[in-house]
Design an enzyme around this catalytic site. Sequence first.
Site, PDB file in Angstrom:
ATOM      1  N   LYS A 201     -66.492 -45.969 -27.384  1.00 41.90           N
ATOM      2  CA  LYS A 201     -66.654 -47.365 -26.981  1.00 41.90           C
ATOM      3  C   LYS A 201     -67.941 -47.950 -27.608  1.00 41.90           C
ATOM      4  O   LYS A 201     -68.643 -47.255 -28.322  1.00 41.90           O
ATOM      5  CB  LYS A 201     -66.658 -47.479 -25.455  1.00 41.90           C
ATOM      6  CG  LYS A 201     -65.439 -46.795 -24.787  1.00 41.90           C
ATOM      7  CD  LYS A 201     -64.143 -47.547 -25.005  1.00 41.90           C
ATOM      8  CE  LYS A 201     -62.884 -46.775 -24.705  1.00 41.90           C
ATOM      9  NZ  LYS A 201     -62.633 -46.411 -23.330  1.00 41.90           N
TER      10      LYS A 201
HETATM   11  C1  LIG Z   1     -61.706 -45.654 -22.322  1.00 42.65           C
HETATM   12  C2  LIG Z   1     -60.723 -46.320 -21.404  1.00 42.65           C
HETATM   13  C3  LIG Z   1     -60.690 -46.090 -20.008  1.00 42.65           C
HETATM   14  C4  LIG Z   1     -61.426 -44.990 -19.324  1.00 42.65           C
HETATM   15  O1  LIG Z   1     -62.738 -44.882 -19.565  1.00 42.65           O
HETATM   16  P1  LIG Z   1     -63.467 -43.445 -19.442  1.00 42.65           P
HETATM   17  O2  LIG Z   1     -64.898 -43.825 -19.504  1.00 42.65           O
HETATM   18  O3  LIG Z   1     -63.014 -42.615 -20.597  1.00 42.65           O
HETATM   19  O4  LIG Z   1     -63.096 -42.840 -18.122  1.00 42.65           O
HETATM   20  C5  LIG Z   1     -59.854 -46.878 -19.237  1.00 42.65           C
HETATM   21  N1  LIG Z   1     -59.057 -47.804 -19.782  1.00 42.65           N
HETATM   22  C6  LIG Z   1     -59.002 -48.004 -21.119  1.00 42.65           C
HETATM   23  C7  LIG Z   1     -58.093 -49.051 -21.655  1.00 42.65           C
HETATM   24  C8  LIG Z   1     -59.825 -47.256 -21.971  1.00 42.65           C
HETATM   25  O5  LIG Z   1     -59.757 -47.445 -23.303  1.00 42.65           O
END
Ligand SMILES: *Cc1c(COP(=O)(O)O)cnc(C)c1O
Length: 401
Positions: A201
């Site tokens: 991210k």
């Molecule tokens: C990355 C992601 C999550 C979850 O986040 P984590 O930090 O990995 O638990 C939830 N929804 C979407 C669409 C994502 O891309």
Amino acid sequence: MNSLSTSTALALFGGEPVRTTLLPYGHQSLTEDDLQAVLDVLRSDWITTGPKIDEFEEVFASYVGSKHAVSFSSGTAALHGAVAVAGVERGHEVITTPLTFCATANSVLYQQAVPKFADVTQDTLTLDPSEVERLVSRQTKAILPVDYAGHPADLDELLLLAEREGLVVIEDATHALGARYRGRDVGSVSHMTVFSFHPVKHLTTGEGGMVTTDNDTYARQLRSFRNHGIDVDVRARQTTGQWYYEMKTLGYNYRLTDIGCALGLSQMPRLNKNIERRREIAKLYKENFQTLDALRLPFIRPDSESSWHLYPVRINLKVVQGTRDEIFQALRAEGIGVNMHYIPVYLHPYYQHRFNSRDTSCPNAERSYRELISLPMFQSMTDEDVQDVVTAVEKVIRHFS
Ligand SMILES: *Cc1c(COP(=O)(O)O)cnc(C)c1O
């Protein structure tokens, strides 16, 4: 003359690959200063639930323009917290998109409630408000849109519907830190907005997440939910010299560490540059690909600015002589770390077995699923990396045309 034939032969069939090392689809960008910030915490008194939590939350809230930011141990934990404090319980329904990572819908299951999948719009691949409206029932408690790839969902339309029906809008903005919607920053628009700090991210704490909200009650409940259902944390008790605490609701240990918060905090000043670079890369892709009728490029609404977590293209299967999977494999063989986002959630075996998925049909999501490929997109990609992607895509598309 041999060099010409080897450079046009697909690596998949023994030709020379565009790259010999795999270019990933996403990657974190950390500096020596970021590492130093972590070391400083490790040498301090607090490696978790210390002063870095408040600092990170304050800086984050002010960045997105929300009153509160509450950190969590992951984006998934943050989603669970938001769904729980929205009052979602057994028997309730939450309307969400199938074109997402399964964690979005799983957060509803954690509360023993039922995710209802509404189809996405063809242009941005985000929740279609009119499809959401069709699914609202007496059991509906919340709407859970996803800002797919970094493009904000139709938030005003969803908020209007929510107001009329008495629902909570929880925005999964795990792709959309830094995105803008009708002149506002994502994170300050919905009742609650959820972010993720996974390394792919925009900003990373290793694992981590955040919920932003202007609602004081939600913020207080979120802080309690991430700390076993206890109102006061250990640092507050230590500074007031008290041993007494009460657990008032059932919560979890979903706390983010000071180690993670220091790492996140250290990246905050570079966030705008990061998003700026992603916009440049998106622009380069667009300039190079817009004449290829084999590709449908991401669509950006005039009232929105994407923060480009992903660069998903759709293959025009009417134009190419091949499937998405064949093109995907060919690009991987060329050294391009393409990915696919997403398998519609209700098609996963767990959802198929647990729910009668026959009554779920989202044709736009299913069609996109057959066409989508995510090209590499991250801050530290060089112009040469971008050129490699362009060369490989053109080479592979030419072969399949
Ligand atoms: C990355 C992601 C999550 C979850 O986040 P984590 O930090 O990995 O638990 C939830 N929804 C979407 C669409 C994502 O891309």
